[in-house]
Design a protein around this motif. Structure first.
Motif, PDB file in Angstrom:
ATOM      1  N   VAL A  34       7.527   5.166 -14.542  1.00 40.82           N
ATOM      2  CA  VAL A  34       6.777   5.180 -16.003  1.00 40.82           C
ATOM      3  C   VAL A  34       5.535   5.971 -15.838  1.00 40.82           C
ATOM      4  O   VAL A  34       4.569   5.584 -14.985  1.00 40.82           O
ATOM      5  CB  VAL A  34       6.816   3.849 -16.253  1.00 40.82           C
ATOM      6  CG1 VAL A  34       5.913   3.689 -17.872  1.00 40.82           C
ATOM      7  CG2 VAL A  34       8.034   3.014 -16.274  1.00 40.82           C
ATOM      8  N   THR A  35       5.118   7.177 -16.606  1.00 40.49           N
ATOM      9  CA  THR A  35       4.195   7.480 -16.816  1.00 40.49           C
ATOM     10  C   THR A  35       3.656   7.462 -18.316  1.00 40.49           C
ATOM     11  O   THR A  35       4.264   7.512 -19.205  1.00 40.49           O
ATOM     12  CB  THR A  35       4.191   9.114 -16.785  1.00 40.49           C
ATOM     13  OG1 THR A  35       4.991   9.590 -15.571  1.00 40.49           O
ATOM     14  CG2 THR A  35       2.811   9.755 -16.726  1.00 40.49           C
ATOM     15  N   VAL A  36       2.233   6.831 -18.397  1.00 47.26           N
ATOM     16  CA  VAL A  36       1.345   6.617 -19.617  1.00 47.26           C
ATOM     17  C   VAL A  36       0.580   7.809 -19.941  1.00 47.26           C
ATOM     18  O   VAL A  36      -0.153   8.103 -19.003  1.00 47.26           O
ATOM     19  CB  VAL A  36       0.991   5.333 -19.436  1.00 47.26           C
ATOM     20  CG1 VAL A  36       0.169   5.010 -20.924  1.00 47.26           C
ATOM     21  CG2 VAL A  36       1.853   4.120 -19.196  1.00 47.26           C
ATOM     22  N   PHE A  37       0.509   8.042 -21.135  1.00 48.49           N
ATOM     23  CA  PHE A  37      -0.309   9.311 -21.407  1.00 48.49           C
ATOM     24  C   PHE A  37      -1.056   8.518 -22.874  1.00 48.49           C
ATOM     25  O   PHE A  37      -0.572   7.744 -23.633  1.00 48.49           O
ATOM     26  CB  PHE A  37       0.369  10.490 -22.360  1.00 48.49           C
ATOM     27  CG  PHE A  37       1.283  11.098 -21.185  1.00 48.49           C
ATOM     28  CD1 PHE A  37       0.927  12.133 -20.779  1.00 48.49           C
ATOM     29  CD2 PHE A  37       2.495  10.649 -20.934  1.00 48.49           C
ATOM     30  CE1 PHE A  37       1.543  12.819 -19.605  1.00 48.49           C
ATOM     31  CE2 PHE A  37       3.407  11.419 -20.075  1.00 48.49           C
ATOM     32  CZ  PHE A  37       2.924  12.350 -19.427  1.00 48.49           C
ATOM     33  N   SER A  38      -2.288   8.586 -22.771  1.00 45.45           N
ATOM     34  CA  SER A  38      -3.197   8.225 -23.865  1.00 45.45           C
ATOM     35  C   SER A  38      -4.269   9.363 -24.273  1.00 45.45           C
ATOM     36  O   SER A  38      -4.647  10.011 -23.549  1.00 45.45           O
ATOM     37  CB  SER A  38      -4.197   6.966 -23.372  1.00 45.45           C
ATOM     38  OG  SER A  38      -3.028   5.904 -23.111  1.00 45.45           O
ATOM     39  N   ASN A  39      -4.458   9.294 -25.550  1.00 45.36           N
ATOM     40  CA  ASN A  39      -5.446  10.213 -26.152  1.00 45.36           C
ATOM     41  C   ASN A  39      -5.144  11.642 -25.921  1.00 45.36           C
ATOM     42  O   ASN A  39      -6.054  12.415 -25.460  1.00 45.36           O
ATOM     43  CB  ASN A  39      -7.056   9.811 -25.982  1.00 45.36           C
ATOM     44  CG  ASN A  39      -8.061  10.291 -26.413  1.00 45.36           C
ATOM     45  OD1 ASN A  39      -7.801  10.499 -27.891  1.00 45.36           O
ATOM     46  ND2 ASN A  39      -9.153  10.722 -25.886  1.00 45.36           N
ATOM     47  N   ILE A  40      -3.826  11.885 -26.339  1.00 49.58           N
ATOM     48  CA  ILE A  40      -3.554  13.280 -26.193  1.00 49.58           C
ATOM     49  C   ILE A  40      -3.411  14.062 -27.434  1.00 49.58           C
ATOM     50  O   ILE A  40      -3.342  13.282 -28.283  1.00 49.58           O
ATOM     51  CB  ILE A  40      -2.221  13.348 -25.345  1.00 49.58           C
ATOM     52  CG1 ILE A  40      -1.038  12.707 -25.809  1.00 49.58           C
ATOM     53  CG2 ILE A  40      -2.590  12.779 -23.699  1.00 49.58           C
ATOM     54  CD1 ILE A  40       0.273  12.842 -25.301  1.00 49.58           C
ATOM     55  N   PRO A  41      -3.537  15.169 -27.552  1.00 50.75           N
ATOM     56  CA  PRO A  41      -3.252  15.730 -28.859  1.00 50.75           C
ATOM     57  C   PRO A  41      -1.756  15.348 -29.537  1.00 50.75           C
ATOM     58  O   PRO A  41      -0.765  15.095 -28.955  1.00 50.75           O
ATOM     59  CB  PRO A  41      -3.047  17.136 -28.442  1.00 50.75           C
ATOM     60  CG  PRO A  41      -4.155  17.412 -27.362  1.00 50.75           C
ATOM     61  CD  PRO A  41      -3.469  16.085 -26.414  1.00 50.75           C
TER      62      PRO A  41
END
Length: 283
Positions: free
Chosen positions: A216-223
């Motif tokens: 699992v890869t988590v992305f936060s505060n991305i465009p």
């Protein structure tokens, strides 16, 4: 007519300091709009406990509202605090609480609940995106049910560039969104199928304390455009909600409709009117 558009910066997407003017450019002539947001106080915005930017923005809005006809707040916190300051300053402008939702109300302490009732007492209209909220909120807030209105979540589109190169290589599943999400259960399920990949776009608060599996890869505060790229190129999407009554996920489900993506959704009363049996749902 003078009106205020009041909101705080979204913790899910990187707005790069761009001010969101909501529908203000599309409204009738003769309405003089001004936007007040936490983005205008970037240094204070870095301080989250206490969230000084929120309180200052709400106070600025209430102070400005002394000479306005209408105040539109977005989200629960800004509605509450602007409402509190408007009452304390005896401001008579009308208050529309747009996109008002309380997904974590059961976990609120007595102090928070008292603040809620005080801040929302004089709000003229509350708009939310599910029918269940129009029934459950009036007794909780002590506000007459006639002030609550459900309007389906709407959008002009996702602004997803389907011709753009995928940000993630290979096949994967995606989950987009932060409020009211049951990522704990989803992560446990993913740990059972290590051969599958999951990409999650979520706020830091929604995954706090969770053990994230290696697949699992988590992305936060991305465009926002990057989030839509991740969603558009996924095999399918997942919308895991904390319960069958949690009033969240409407923006995500509408975006997924635009992307024409198959989506696994928690069976929830909040999805009534969005997920329709024998029309766009397999049960």
């Amino acid at each position: 007519m003078k009106a205020l558009n009041v909101y705080e910066e979204n913790a899910l997407y990187d707005t790069s300091g761009k001010i969101w003017h909501w529908i203000t450019p599309k409204t009738l002539e003769g309405i003089d709009w001004e936007t007040i947001t936490t983005i205008q106080t970037p240094e204070l915005n870095k301080i989250q406990k206490p969230y000084l930017a929120r309180y200052l923005t709400a106070f600025r809005a209430a102070w400005k509202a002394r000479n306005c006809d209408l105040v539109v707040t977005h989200g629960e916190p800004m509605a509450i605090w602007t409402g509190i300051f408007m009452r304390l300053l005896n401001v008579k402008a009308r208050h529309l609480a747009w996109s008002f939702t309380m997904p974590e109300y059961d976990g609120y302490g007595m102090q928070r609940k008292l603040l809620l009732r005080f801040g929302m007492k004089n709000v003229d209209q509350l708009v939310m995106f599910s029918e269940i909220e129009t029934r459950t909120y009036p007794p909780l807030l002590g506000v007459d049910a006639s002030r609550f209105r459900m309007i389906p979540w709407s959008a002009d589109g996702t602004n997803a560039d389907k011709s753009a190169e995928p940000l993630i290589e290979g096949e994967y599943i995606a989950a987009i969104g932060g409020e009211g999400r049951d990522y704990g259960t989803l992560f446990k399920a993913m740990a059972m199928i290590p051969e599958r990949k999951l990409a999650v776009v979520a706020s830091p608060a929604s995954i706090k304390g969770l053990e994230v599996p290696e697949n699992v890869t988590v992305f936060s505060n991305i465009p926002f455009g990057d989030a839509m790229n991740i969603a558009a190129n996924a095999q399918f999407l997942v919308l895991p909600l904390l319960s069958e009554t949690i009033p969240c996920g409407h923006g995500s489900i509408v975006s997924q409709f635009y992307l024409e993506k198959a989506t696994i959704v928690t069976a929830s009363q909040a999805m009534n009117g969005y997920a329709i049996a024998e029309e766009n749902v397999l049960e």
